[in-house]
Design a protein around this motif. Structure first.
Motif, PDB file in Angstrom:
ATOM      1  N   SER A 195      39.325  52.862  34.097  1.00  0.00           N
ATOM      2  CA  SER A 195      39.840  51.380  33.990  1.00  0.00           C
ATOM      3  C   SER A 195      40.290  51.080  32.400  1.00  0.00           C
ATOM      4  O   SER A 195      39.412  51.505  31.637  1.00  0.00           O
ATOM      5  CB  SER A 195      38.664  50.576  34.636  1.00  0.00           C
ATOM      6  OG  SER A 195      38.891  49.392  34.486  1.00  0.00           O
ATOM      7  N   LYS A 207      34.025  40.969  30.078  1.00  0.00           N
ATOM      8  CA  LYS A 207      35.056  41.863  29.688  1.00  0.00           C
ATOM      9  C   LYS A 207      34.912  42.240  28.093  1.00  0.00           C
ATOM     10  O   LYS A 207      34.358  41.310  27.339  1.00  0.00           O
ATOM     11  CB  LYS A 207      36.688  41.453  29.581  1.00  0.00           C
ATOM     12  CG  LYS A 207      36.832  41.052  30.942  1.00  0.00           C
ATOM     13  CD  LYS A 207      37.422  42.374  31.711  1.00  0.00           C
ATOM     14  CE  LYS A 207      38.021  42.145  33.050  1.00  0.00           C
ATOM     15  NZ  LYS A 207      38.462  43.154  33.810  1.00  0.00           N
ATOM     16  N   SER A 243      47.541  42.535  37.256  1.00  0.00           N
ATOM     17  CA  SER A 243      46.726  44.066  37.880  1.00  0.00           C
ATOM     18  C   SER A 243      48.193  44.764  38.384  1.00  0.00           C
ATOM     19  O   SER A 243      47.694  45.969  38.248  1.00  0.00           O
ATOM     20  CB  SER A 243      45.998  43.798  38.568  1.00  0.00           C
ATOM     21  OG  SER A 243      46.396  42.817  39.878  1.00  0.00           O
ATOM     22  N   ARG A 300      38.738  34.091  32.350  1.00  0.00           N
ATOM     23  CA  ARG A 300      39.386  35.214  32.787  1.00  0.00           C
ATOM     24  C   ARG A 300      38.938  36.497  32.189  1.00  0.00           C
ATOM     25  O   ARG A 300      39.072  37.786  32.607  1.00  0.00           O
ATOM     26  CB  ARG A 300      40.734  35.019  32.077  1.00  0.00           C
ATOM     27  CG  ARG A 300      41.571  34.289  32.978  1.00  0.00           C
ATOM     28  CD  ARG A 300      43.167  34.092  32.370  1.00  0.00           C
ATOM     29  NE  ARG A 300      43.173  33.432  30.706  1.00  0.00           N
ATOM     30  CZ  ARG A 300      44.292  33.179  30.250  1.00  0.00           C
ATOM     31  NH1 ARG A 300      45.280  33.633  30.740  1.00  0.00           N
ATOM     32  NH2 ARG A 300      44.171  32.572  29.088  1.00  0.00           N
ATOM     33  N   ASP A 328      36.924  47.607  27.712  1.00  0.00           N
ATOM     34  CA  ASP A 328      37.872  46.949  28.713  1.00  0.00           C
ATOM     35  C   ASP A 328      39.380  46.924  28.363  1.00  0.00           C
ATOM     36  O   ASP A 328      40.036  47.281  29.124  1.00  0.00           O
ATOM     37  CB  ASP A 328      37.384  45.533  29.614  1.00  0.00           C
ATOM     38  CG  ASP A 328      35.963  46.000  30.166  1.00  0.00           C
ATOM     39  OD1 ASP A 328      35.815  46.807  31.075  1.00  0.00           O
ATOM     40  OD2 ASP A 328      35.226  45.270  29.789  1.00  0.00           O
ATOM     41  N   SER A 347      44.752  40.240  31.261  1.00  0.00           N
ATOM     42  CA  SER A 347      43.857  39.848  32.413  1.00  0.00           C
ATOM     43  C   SER A 347      44.128  40.274  33.708  1.00  0.00           C
ATOM     44  O   SER A 347      45.199  40.933  34.041  1.00  0.00           O
ATOM     45  CB  SER A 347      43.919  38.226  32.585  1.00  0.00           C
ATOM     46  OG  SER A 347      45.084  37.882  33.461  1.00  0.00           O
ATOM     47  N   ASP A 348      43.489  40.248  34.800  1.00  0.00           N
ATOM     48  CA  ASP A 348      43.206  40.806  36.044  1.00  0.00           C
ATOM     49  C   ASP A 348      44.585  40.153  36.509  1.00  0.00           C
ATOM     50  O   ASP A 348      45.014  40.612  37.755  1.00  0.00           O
ATOM     51  CB  ASP A 348      42.004  40.555  36.926  1.00  0.00           C
ATOM     52  CG  ASP A 348      40.869  41.307  36.407  1.00  0.00           C
ATOM     53  OD1 ASP A 348      41.183  42.355  35.378  1.00  0.00           O
ATOM     54  OD2 ASP A 348      39.610  41.061  36.658  1.00  0.00           O
TER      55      ASP A 348
END
Length: 258
Positions: free
Chosen positions: A134, A7, A243, A3, A84, A239-240
Motif C-alpha cells: 500500500s 496517515k 484511489s 482526509r 503511507d 488522498s483516498d
C-alpha cells in the motif's frame, strides 16, 4: 476535513512554498507529517505544527543524494512505523537563460536538483510501501516541459513525468499508486533559501522576465496561481478520493498543458 487521519506522509522541500502548504494542511487534516528539507526552516514549521496540536517531525537532509533519501525514509518509518504517502516536492529552476548560455556544470546542477531527488526518494520509499502492499507517491513536476530559457529544467521535469508513468505501471500490482501534478507559474513569497547564491546579472533579469511573460501568456487565465491552488490538487491525488487514479500527470496551470 480528515482526509489524512491516521496517515503518515513524508513531504520533501517542506520548508517553504508549496511543500510547506502541503505539510501544514496534511497535519491540519489529521495526518502525521515528516517535513524533509536541507534548510533548518523545516524545523520551525514542524514546531509550529506541533504547537498547534498537529503531529510533525522534521528531518534535515540532502535529497540530491541517495543516502539522504534513504536516511529520510528510515527516519520516517522509525518515528511512525510506516509511510503511507510520499510527496516529492524538491526541485526548481536555478537559472533562466537560453541553452547556449548554460555551461556543463549548470546543466548538471539543474538535472540533479529537479530530477534526482524524486528518483532517489521514490527508490528509497518503495521497500517500505511494498512491505505493506500500500502507498501513494505524488510527484510535483511542472508544466515548464515546454517553455523558454530553462531547457535543462524542462528536461528534468520531463524525466519526472516519465518516471511517474513508468513507475505507476510497475508498482500498481504492488498496491502502490504513482501520480503527479504539473504546476504552472505560482505566486509565492520570495524564497528565503536561494537556489542560486549569485545575484542575477541585468541580462539574466531580462531572460527571467521573458519566462514570466511566456508563462502567464500561455495560460488561459493570464495569471499565476496561488500556493493554495497548487496544494489542493496534490492533496486530492494523495488522498483516498483518488484511489482509481494512477500514472496521471495533472496539469495545474490555468489551461497551459506545457
Amino acid at each position: 476535513m480528515s482526509r489524512f487521519a491516521d496517515k503518515v506522509v513524508v513531504v520533501t522541500g517542506a520548508a517553504q512554498g508549496i511543500g510547506e502548504g502541503v505539510a501544514r494542511t496534511i497535519a491540519f487534516e489529521g495526518g502525521s507529517v515528516v517535513l524533509a528539507d536541507r534548510s533548518a526552516l523545516a524545523e520551525d514549521v514542524a514546531a509550529e505544527i506541533t504547537a498547534a496540536g498537529g503531529s510533525a517531525r522534521s528531518f534535515l537532509c540532502d535529497l540530491e543524494t541517495y543516502r539522504g533519501a534513504e536516511d529520510l525514509m528510515q527516519f520516517a518509518a522509525g518515528e511512525f512505523g510506516r509511510i503511507d504517502v510520499l510527496v516529492n516536492n524538491v526541485g526548481g529552476t536555478i537559472w533562466r537563460k537560453p541553452l547556449e548560455f548554460y555551461d556543463e556544470s549548470q546543466i548538471l546542477a539543474e538535472i540533479t536538483r529537479s530530477l534526482m531527488p524524486t528518483m532517489w526518494c521514490a527508490r528509497a520509499v518503495l521497500p517500505h510501501m511494498i512491505d505493506r502492499a500500500s502507498g501513494v507517491i505524488v510527484n510535483v513536476s511542472s508544466n515548464a516541459t515546454r517553455s523558454i530559457n530553462r531547457v535543462p529544467y524542462a528536461a528534468a521535469k520531463g524525466g519526472v513525468n516519465a518516471l511517474t508513468a513508468s513507475l505507476a505501471f510497475e508498482a500498481a500490482s504492488k498496491g502502490i499508486r504513482v501520480v503527479a501534478t504539473a504546476p504552472g507559474g505560482t505566486e509565492a513569497p520570495r524564497s528565503t533559501i536561494p537556489r542560486n547564491p549569485e545575484p542575477p546579472s541585468p541580462q539574466e533579469e531580462v531572460w527571467h522576465q521573458q519566462t514570466v511573460e511566456q508563462s502567464t501568456q500561455s495560460t488561459f487565465l493570464k495569471r499565476y496561481s496561488t500556493i493554495d491552488e497548487q496544494v489542493e490538487p496534490i492533496l486530492f491525488l494523495a488522498s483516498d478520493a483518488a484511489s482509481y487514479i494512477t500514472g496521471t500527470v495533472l496539469e495545474v496551470a490555468g489551461g497551459d498543458r506545457g
